[in-house]
Design an enzyme around this catalytic site. Structure first.
Site, PDB file in Angstrom:
ATOM      1  N   LYS A  78      40.753  -0.514   8.906  1.00  0.00           N
ATOM      2  CA  LYS A  78      39.764  -1.484   8.447  1.00  0.00           C
ATOM      3  C   LYS A  78      40.104  -2.066   7.080  1.00  0.00           C
ATOM      4  CE  LYS A  78      35.834   0.499  10.960  1.00  0.00           C
ATOM      5  NZ  LYS A  78      34.445   1.023  10.826  1.00  0.00           N
ATOM      6  N   GLY A 120      42.319   9.967   0.533  1.00  0.00           N
ATOM      7  CA  GLY A 120      41.160   9.347  -0.110  1.00  0.00           C
ATOM      8  C   GLY A 120      41.310   9.247  -1.612  1.00  0.00           C
ATOM      9  N   GLY A 172      47.041  11.842   3.731  1.00  0.00           N
ATOM     10  CA  GLY A 172      46.266  11.611   4.943  1.00  0.00           C
ATOM     11  C   GLY A 172      47.121  11.133   6.097  1.00  0.00           C
ATOM     12  N   ARG A 228      50.220  21.857   2.474  1.00  0.00           N
ATOM     13  CA  ARG A 228      49.277  21.889   1.359  1.00  0.00           C
ATOM     14  C   ARG A 228      49.324  23.227   0.617  1.00  0.00           C
ATOM     15  NH1 ARG A 228      43.823  18.450   3.056  1.00  0.00           N
ATOM     16  NH2 ARG A 228      44.818  16.406   2.841  1.00  0.00           N
TER      17      ARG A 228
END
Length: 399
Positions: A197, A373, A350, A35
């Site tokens: 999920k 996200g 992520g 990053r």
């Protein structure tokens, strides 16, 4: 959208919001500086114009409290090593002492502010906090794609107070890659969606069906689709309230002539543990007391074949519990299939980015996003709240 290259920053105080939320080990050493590397083009450009560079970031989740383990000091030290210059460390991110440090800066110097999230006002998008941050600079630059889906003061309210606002080169690159993949893709366009999920990916799946030619579903979320197809999934993670929804998504894909791929076999375990007993079974034969933890070899072959003619691939979410070696094979095989394809491959950040790095295929991908996200928000067809704030600020400056 204006970028840092579209405005005059020569010898000005330039506040750059970056995402230096890097992993640290028990000795406070950075274990992955990807990053930091990602924003170097923006930082080097600013330094080449002899700007006074003020850097702001968060690290971890201190929840509004000052915690030494979340200090950005190790990041400042590592950045200094990479840039080959001293990076000054501020005692806080606002206040008189910080303002004095910023006022005394000379062109070509770098000042790292302390963790923004030591203040609750950051995550509350507090206007006064944003105003205090903006008071440090002549120019505000957002180069923190990974947090641009969050209404935080350092990416939203600060734009209401900074004299001039623009995007950093990383933020622009992230948006351009995704925009190109969605609006003008080389087809077939394939969306690969995994993770735990279906509820977290439901909006993304519905939106992607307006654009893609194929959808590949894996990971624990596939269990809900398997159950929706009429098969028992044992003790596998499942969202019972979304079984019917999963079935309707398959029907929606069929109506739109979208090829929909889901697992045909899975690796099941008696527990989620590296030492667990394992076996490979068709999805129709998951034992009652076992749980699915990875896609099986037949599924890996199926998914790889489905990707062979792809022109563009967008991947978000692993195929299994890849953090545990017994359950990493499906995710890593998929990564190798995507990396070996001729398609433009855009990888969500992520967990997906981490999986690609661990598989050793990172250099084979066209682009790996820095934000999971934020990437998912784009897949949902939504504009990032920080980007909307930036565009509004720029419009106000031009009017």
């Amino acid at each position: 959208m204006n970028t840092i290259k579209d405005i005059d920053i020569s010898k000005k105080k330039v506040f750059i919001r970056v995402d230096f939320n890097v992993p640290l080990d028990s000795t406070q050493q950075i274990t992955d500086d990807a990053r930091i590397e990602a924003v170097l083009p923006t930082l080097k450009y600013a330094l080449s114009r002899e700007a006074c560079v003020i850097l702001a970031s968060h690290l971890g989740r201190p929840k509004g409290q000052v915690k030494v383990e979340f200090s950005l000091q190790p990041v400042a030290r590592r950045l200094g090593e990479i840039l080959g210059l001293k990076v000054m460390m501020a005692p806080d991110c606002i206040g008189e002492d910080v303002a004095a440090l910023a006022d005394d800066m000379e062109g070509g110097q770098v000042l790292m502010l302390e963790n923004l999230r030591f203040h609750k006002a950051e995550t509350q998008n507090d206007s006064d906090f944003g105003k205090s941050l903006a008071a440090l600079c002549d120019v505000y630059i957002n180069d923190a794609f990974a947090v641009s889906h969050r209404a935080n003061a350092s990416v939203v309210s600060i734009t209401q107070h900074a004299p001039i606002s623009a995007a950093g080169l990383l933020l622009k690159k992230e948006l351009d890659y995704f925009d190109k993949a969605m609006k003008n893709p080389v087809r077939p366009l394939v969306a690969v969606v995994g993770g735990a999920k279906i509820s977290s990916k439901l909006s993304a799946l519905k939106n992607m069906m307006q654009h893609v030619d194929k959808i590949i579903v894996g990971g624990a979320m596939a269990n809900t689709f398997i159950k929706g197809s009429g098969f028992d999934v044992g003790r596998s993670l499942i969202e019972e309230d979304l079984v019917d929804t999963a079935g309707s998504l398959i029907g929606m894909a069929r109506e739109r002539n979208i090829k929909f791929y889901m697992p045909v076999d899975v690796v099941v375990a008696d527990r989620l543990d590296p030492e667990a007993a394992l076996k490979n079974v068709p999805v129709q034969e998951i034992p009652p007391e076992w749980l699915a933890a990875d896609i099986g070899p037949a599924t890996s072959c199926l998914f790889s074949e489905a990707l062979q003619d792809a022109g563009t691939i967008i991947w978000n979410g692993p195929m299994g519990v890849f953090e545990m070696p017994p359950f990493s094979h499906g995710t890593f095989k998929l990564a190798r299939a995507i990396g070996g394809s001729m398609a433009t491959s855009i990888i969500g950040g992520g967990e997906t980015g981490s999986a690609v790095q661990k598989s050793g295929t990172a250099d084979q991908m066209s682009y790996i996003s820095t934000g999971g996200g934020a990437f998912l928000t784009l897949m949902e067809g939504e504009q990032l709240v920080a980007v909307a704030a930036l565009e509004k600020a720029v419009s106000s400056e031009l009017s």
